[in-house]
Scaffold this active site. Structure first.
Site, short mmCIF file in Angstrom:
data_model
loop_
_atom_site.label_atom_id
_atom_site.label_comp_id
_atom_site.label_asym_id
_atom_site.label_seq_id
_atom_site.Cartn_x
_atom_site.Cartn_y
_atom_site.Cartn_z
CE LYS A 192 24.06 27.11 -15.12
NZ LYS A 192 23.83 25.63 -15.11
CD GLU A 267 39.46 26.20 -10.03
OE1 GLU A 267 39.91 27.06 -9.25
OE2 GLU A 267 38.76 25.24 -9.64
CB CYS A 301 39.09 18.63 -12.19
SG CYS A 301 39.43 19.27 -10.56
CD GLU A 400 38.06 15.97 -17.98
OE1 GLU A 400 37.27 16.64 -18.65
OE2 GLU A 400 38.52 16.35 -16.89
#
Ligand code: NAD
Length: 506
Positions: A192, A267, A301, A400
């Site tokens: 997905k 992750e 990331c 973030e």
């Protein structure tokens, strides 16, 4: 790769034509299928907001069909030899290499990531397949653990169908990073992809099928996370979920997968520090610091989004990084000169822009950028930005942002550097620049991060473990670590018939 902006545009137009004006379907059991509900969502390019195509919005019925296809295909794929899997995976890698230019152009158009980086990412996708292809024959190997009267040995077997859920920042490369080891291990997959970047997932499914991957081994369901993603994490046939995305989504997936006891690999996000000490090679450090926040639009990331600099060199070093940031070329992602392209989506642009206000309210200095660049009003463009004079507890140093935005914080000494570096919820990557070898060793132990680079930017070596601590993730990928996740380890204990068996009721 086309040498000029014009030739890149012409090539992209050629490869995008098949998507334009159509509805992108799912790929289930080796066939393109329309969505069960008939519902679709629009996919627009971040370059100017124009529509590329419509995409089938996967419903639980579509996920069910895909999970069933993966379940049926597992019987054969899970049982076939590692050597057979190796040759199919190498053929997939060959096909990715042959279509690397198409993949890079389509991905740039779909995500806004500069072509200079997407070309490498497409090739890296092929490398991921080759790397795990070569390890497929030995994936089942275990340990020999003899005891006095028994011989123990371990073996590994593929888990079954697994769900792979990916984000939009470098979607093709990240998908291959998950899907290649799963297939090498003998698992079947339902993928997905992120709804904001659906195109190259379709290319990957198509490539795998054409390269001879049997129907049902890799299935693709497009759709929004809360519907299609959720259904995948809840499906009883799906034995594990490999997820890359936000920390908040990771915890939702854990809840959704709890009733069916899903094995999870996460992750997640990061707010990665780069520590620059006065004794470092500052020329190399300037290059690496600039690269690790402004490459890939800062939508990365492992970006080093917190620059921690020793007080004695803080002003001079931050000024040097600022000069670089101010000179970064922002523009159309297909222009070979472009270093930063448009952000993925208007919502994400608004999120990133909102931190410019936050920085002002918190009393940090916006040393460079802090708005939209001149002359690029149409797409989701943002100027490379540097916040200086920031404090460790400010939101701009804690949250973030996931854009080309760097927050610079001073530190006095090693102890304070470590305290600031570790004082966030995340723990994905950390970078440190120092010529003091002892300090490098101490930092490697003291920093809360799954991956630490000393005197280097993010430099990947595929056998090494990739993953994060704290809110940045659970589990590791890379080399044998991936097989530990996608496989079940069995211990077999065989007696020599020499020990005395305990007896009852004799
Ligand atoms: P996201 O969490 O919003 O979405 C990721 C994927 O999860 C998408 O496919 C989405 O549709 C799906 N999803 C959303 N809600 C779901 C639900 N309830 N159930 C199942 N699936 C669901 O993340 P994003 O905004 O696409 O990506 C950016 C994030 O990804 C950043 O936080 C970034 O740090 C992280 N990221 C981490 C790594 C890493 O290796 N640690 C790599 C790349 C990106």
């Amino acid at each position: 790769m086309g040498a000029t902006f014009e030739s890149n545009l012409a090539q992209a137009e050629k490869h995008l034509a098949r998507f334009q004006g159509g509805v992108l379907g799912h790929f289930i059991g080796g066939e393109v299928v329309p969505g069960a509900s008939g519902e679709t969502f629009a996919n627009n390019t971040p370059i100017d907001g124009s529509l590329i195509n419509q995409v089938a919005a996967g419903a639980p019925e579509d996920v069910d069909q895909a999970a069933n296809a993966a379940w049926e295909a597992f019987a054969e794929w899970g049982a076939c030899s590692g050597e057979a899997r190796r040759s199919v995976l190498h053929r997939i890698a060959d096909a990715i290499e042959q279509r690397a230019e198409e993949i890079a152009l389509v991905e740039s158009w779909d995500t806004g990531q500069p072509l200079r980086f997407m070309s490498k990412a497409a090739v890296r996708g092929a490398e991921n397949f080759r790397f795990f292809a070569d390890r497929a024959p030995a994936a089942a190997n275990g340990l020999s653990l003899p005891a006095a009267h028994h011989h123990n040995f371990t073996l590994r077997q593929p888990l079954g169908p697994v769900g792979v859920i990916t984000p939009w920042n470098t979607p093709f490369m990240l998908s291959t990073w998950k899907i290649a080891p799963a297939l090498a291990a003998g698992c079947t997959v339902v993928h997905k992809p992120a709804e904001w970047s659906p195109l190259t997932a379709t290319l990957l499914a198509e490539i795998c099928h054409a390269a001879g991957l049997p129907p049902g081994v890799l299935n693709l369901v497009h759709g929004v996370g809360e519907v299609a993603g959720r259904a995948l994490t809840e499906h009883p046939h799906v034995k594990a979920v490999a997820f890359v995305g936000e920390s908040r989504t990771g915890s939702q997936i854990m809840v959704q997968g709890a009733p069916t006891l899903k094995r999870v690999h996460f992750e997640l996000g990061g707010k990665n520090p780069v520590l620059v000490f006065a004794d470092a090679d500052l020329d190399r450090a300037v290059d690496a610091v600039t690269f690790m926040i402004y490459s890939l639009n800062g939508e990365r990331c492992t970006s080093s989004s917190r620059l921690l600099v020793q007080q004695s060199i803080y002003d001079a070093f931050v000024e040097r990084v600022g000069e670089r940031a101010a000179r970064i070329r922002v523009g159309h992602p297909l222009d070979p000169a472009t270093e930063v392209g448009p952000l993925i989506h208007p919502n994400h642009l608004q999120k990133v822009l909102s931190y410019f206000e936050v920085a002002g309210q918190e009393g940090a200095c916006i040393a460079v950028g802090g708005g939209r660049p001149a002359g690029l009003a149409q797409g989701n463009y943002v100027a490379p930005t540097l916040f200086s004079q920031a404090k460790a507890q400010m939101r701009i140093a804690q949250e973030e942002i996931f854009g080309p935005v760097l927050t610079a914080v001073p530190f006095a000494d090693e102890a304070e550097a470590v305290e600031i570096a570790n004082g966030v919820q995340y723990g994905l990557a950390a970078y440190a620049w120092t010529r003091d070898l002892g300090r490098g060793q101490r930092l490697a132990r003291a920093l809360d991060a799954g991956m630490i680079w000393i005197n280097s930017e993010n430099n990947r070596h595929l056998p090494t473990p990739f993953g994060g601590m704290k809110a940045s993730g659970i589990g590791r990928d890379g080399g044998d670590y991936s097989f530990d996740f996608y496989m079940e380890t069995k211990n077999v204990c065989m007696a020599h018939d020499t020990h005395s068996v305990p007896a009852l009721g004799r």
